[in-house]
Design a protein around this motif. Structure first.
Motif, PDB file in Angstrom:
ATOM      1  N   MET A 111       0.820  -1.216   0.000  1.00  0.00           N
ATOM      2  CA  MET A 111       0.000   0.000   0.000  1.00  0.00           C
ATOM      3  C   MET A 111       0.852   1.264   0.000  1.00  0.00           C
ATOM      4  O   MET A 111       0.314   2.381   0.027  1.00  0.00           O
ATOM      5  CB  MET A 111      -0.912  -0.014   1.234  1.00  0.00           C
ATOM      6  CG  MET A 111      -1.952  -1.125   1.210  1.00  0.00           C
ATOM      7  SD  MET A 111      -2.743  -1.411   2.829  1.00  0.00           S
ATOM      8  CE  MET A 111      -3.417   0.194   3.216  1.00  0.00           C
ATOM      9  N   GLU A 140      -7.561  -7.987   2.259  1.00  0.00           N
ATOM     10  CA  GLU A 140      -6.328  -8.683   1.912  1.00  0.00           C
ATOM     11  C   GLU A 140      -6.072  -9.851   2.864  1.00  0.00           C
ATOM     12  O   GLU A 140      -5.548 -10.892   2.460  1.00  0.00           O
ATOM     13  CB  GLU A 140      -5.147  -7.715   1.959  1.00  0.00           C
ATOM     14  CG  GLU A 140      -5.125  -6.679   0.856  1.00  0.00           C
ATOM     15  CD  GLU A 140      -4.684  -7.266  -0.477  1.00  0.00           C
ATOM     16  OE1 GLU A 140      -4.196  -8.419  -0.486  1.00  0.00           O
ATOM     17  OE2 GLU A 140      -4.837  -6.577  -1.492  1.00  0.00           O
ATOM     18  N   ARG A 143      -9.261  -2.174   3.075  1.00  0.00           N
ATOM     19  CA  ARG A 143      -8.262  -2.822   2.207  1.00  0.00           C
ATOM     20  C   ARG A 143      -7.485  -3.875   2.991  1.00  0.00           C
ATOM     21  O   ARG A 143      -7.276  -4.999   2.516  1.00  0.00           O
ATOM     22  CB  ARG A 143      -7.320  -1.760   1.649  1.00  0.00           C
ATOM     23  CG  ARG A 143      -6.094  -2.299   0.928  1.00  0.00           C
ATOM     24  CD  ARG A 143      -6.430  -3.010  -0.371  1.00  0.00           C
ATOM     25  NE  ARG A 143      -5.249  -3.541  -1.007  1.00  0.00           N
ATOM     26  CZ  ARG A 143      -4.420  -2.824  -1.777  1.00  0.00           C
ATOM     27  NH1 ARG A 143      -4.650  -1.526  -1.983  1.00  0.00           N
ATOM     28  NH2 ARG A 143      -3.376  -3.391  -2.336  1.00  0.00           N
TER      29      ARG A 143
END
Length: 364
Positions: free
Chosen positions: A140, A254, A250
């Motif tokens: 990220m 994941e 996110r």
């Protein structure tokens, strides 16, 4: 000087007596035939053909005989020693052949057999989970920072807006390093790394920290006095709660799969304002099973805390609060492992049973 004794009878020398020589030869041949190994034959050779053997002593006596007796005595002893030497040579060859045949059998290798492999070692599943989370954060665009486990009280509490009388600063909640007046503690969270990162690097800043922390909790199925946390800190211009929510969504997707979202519930932490508890949409039933054991039918699982970084914390770490804002979040790595794998008891993670580690292989 007197001349040699020409009338000396060699029969009178006991070592050269024909019967004694025959007896020595017979004993040697018997011992040679009885030798069952090359090591035993070596001992026989020393005893019956060595420098101190009966035949060697007889051979030395020949020099003391008169010339007329030397030839006969030499022939007798030489033939005896030759018989013993030949017997030793033949037995040596036999034993070496037996040894070679035995080696071919004993040391034979079956090339068709599957070799036995030593069991592979395994990285601990908590370490694997921490590495996986770090990889996600690096993907990220974040950095991974580290800090000491024995931390200054200022970094652990004061820099994070904990009042001097906050309950977390009491010894019943925190491990203090003797003497307590030294102001050193076993860090109770990984947030001190955030304070150090802001002081060292300034803003903008996107860092994550994964490490071990300590609290005076009793060891049971869901608590440990030493456990692992992951924290994230983002400080930049224009940071809002929306950025925090998107980051958590996110990270959750994941780790636990697509469709896993987060929910924020109002809460309170000294170092964030506003603060929230972070829940995960149940990854087992997705909120559809009222009898789900993972979420107790609520559809949500509590994961950690988060919020916008308190301006007091930013100012304590030298950040211009008129220009920058930030968010922070933290959750347990051990709890994430429980969620992802279904481990019911945290104590299984620290008991050191290799069977627990082996079931996860090299990836979780």
């Amino acid at each position: 000087m007197s001349g040699p004794n020409t009338s000396y009878d060699p029969v009178e020398v006991s070592a050269l007596d024909p019967a004694a020589i025959d007896e020595a030869v017979s004993a040697a041949l018997t011992a040679i035939a009885a030798a069952g190994s090359l090591g035993e034959l070596k001992a026989v050779r020393t005893e019956h053909a060595g420098d101190k053997s009966a035949l060697a002593l007889a051979n030395r006596e020949i020099g003391a005989l008169p010339p007329t007796a030397k030839a006969e005595a030499g022939k007798r002893v030489g033939q005896a020693r030759g018989r013993v030497g030949q017997a030793l040579k033949e037995r040596q060859a036999e034993l070496e052949d037996e040894r070679d045949q035995r080696i071919l059998i004993d040391e034979a290798v079956d090339m068709s057999l599957v070799p036995r492999r030593a069991p592979m070692g395994h990285r601990h599943p908590i370490e694997l989970m921490g590495t996986r989370i770090a990889d996600i954060m690096v993907g990220m665009g974040w950095e991974i920072a580290e800090g000491p486990e024995i931390e200054a009280e200022w970094f652990n509490f004061d820099a994070l807006n904990f009042d001097i009388d906050h309950p977390a600063r009491q010894m019943q909640d925190t491990f203090y390093v003797d003497p307590p007046s030294a102001g050193l503690v076993l860090r109770t969270h990984t947030s001190p790394v955030q304070a150090r990162a802001m002081l060292e690097r300034g803003a903008p800043l996107y860092v994550g920290c994964i490490g071990r922390v300590f609290r005076t909790d009793e060891l049971d199925a869901t608590h440990m006095p030493a456990f692992h946390q992951v924290e994230g800190l983002a400080v930049d211009e224009g940071i809002t709660m929306a950025n925090l929510k998107g980051t958590l969504d996110r990270l959750a997707s994941e780790l636990f799969g697509e469709g896993i979202t987060t929910r924020l519930r109002p809460s309170y932490f000294p170092f964030t304002e506003p603060s929230a508890e972070m829940d995960l949409r149940c990854f087992v039933c997705r909120g559809t099973d009222p009898d789900c054991r993972a979420c107790s039918g609520t559809g949500w699982i509590e994961w950690g805390g988060c919020g916008m970084v308190n301006q007091n914390v930013l100012r304590a770490c030298g950040i211009d609060t008129d220009r920058f804002s930030g968010f922070a979040f933290g959750m347990g790595v051990d709890r994430a492992l429980m969620f992802r794998t279904g481990v019911a008891d945290m104590r299984e993670m620290i008991e050191g049973d290799v069977r627990f580690d082996a079931q996860f292989g090299l990836e979780i």
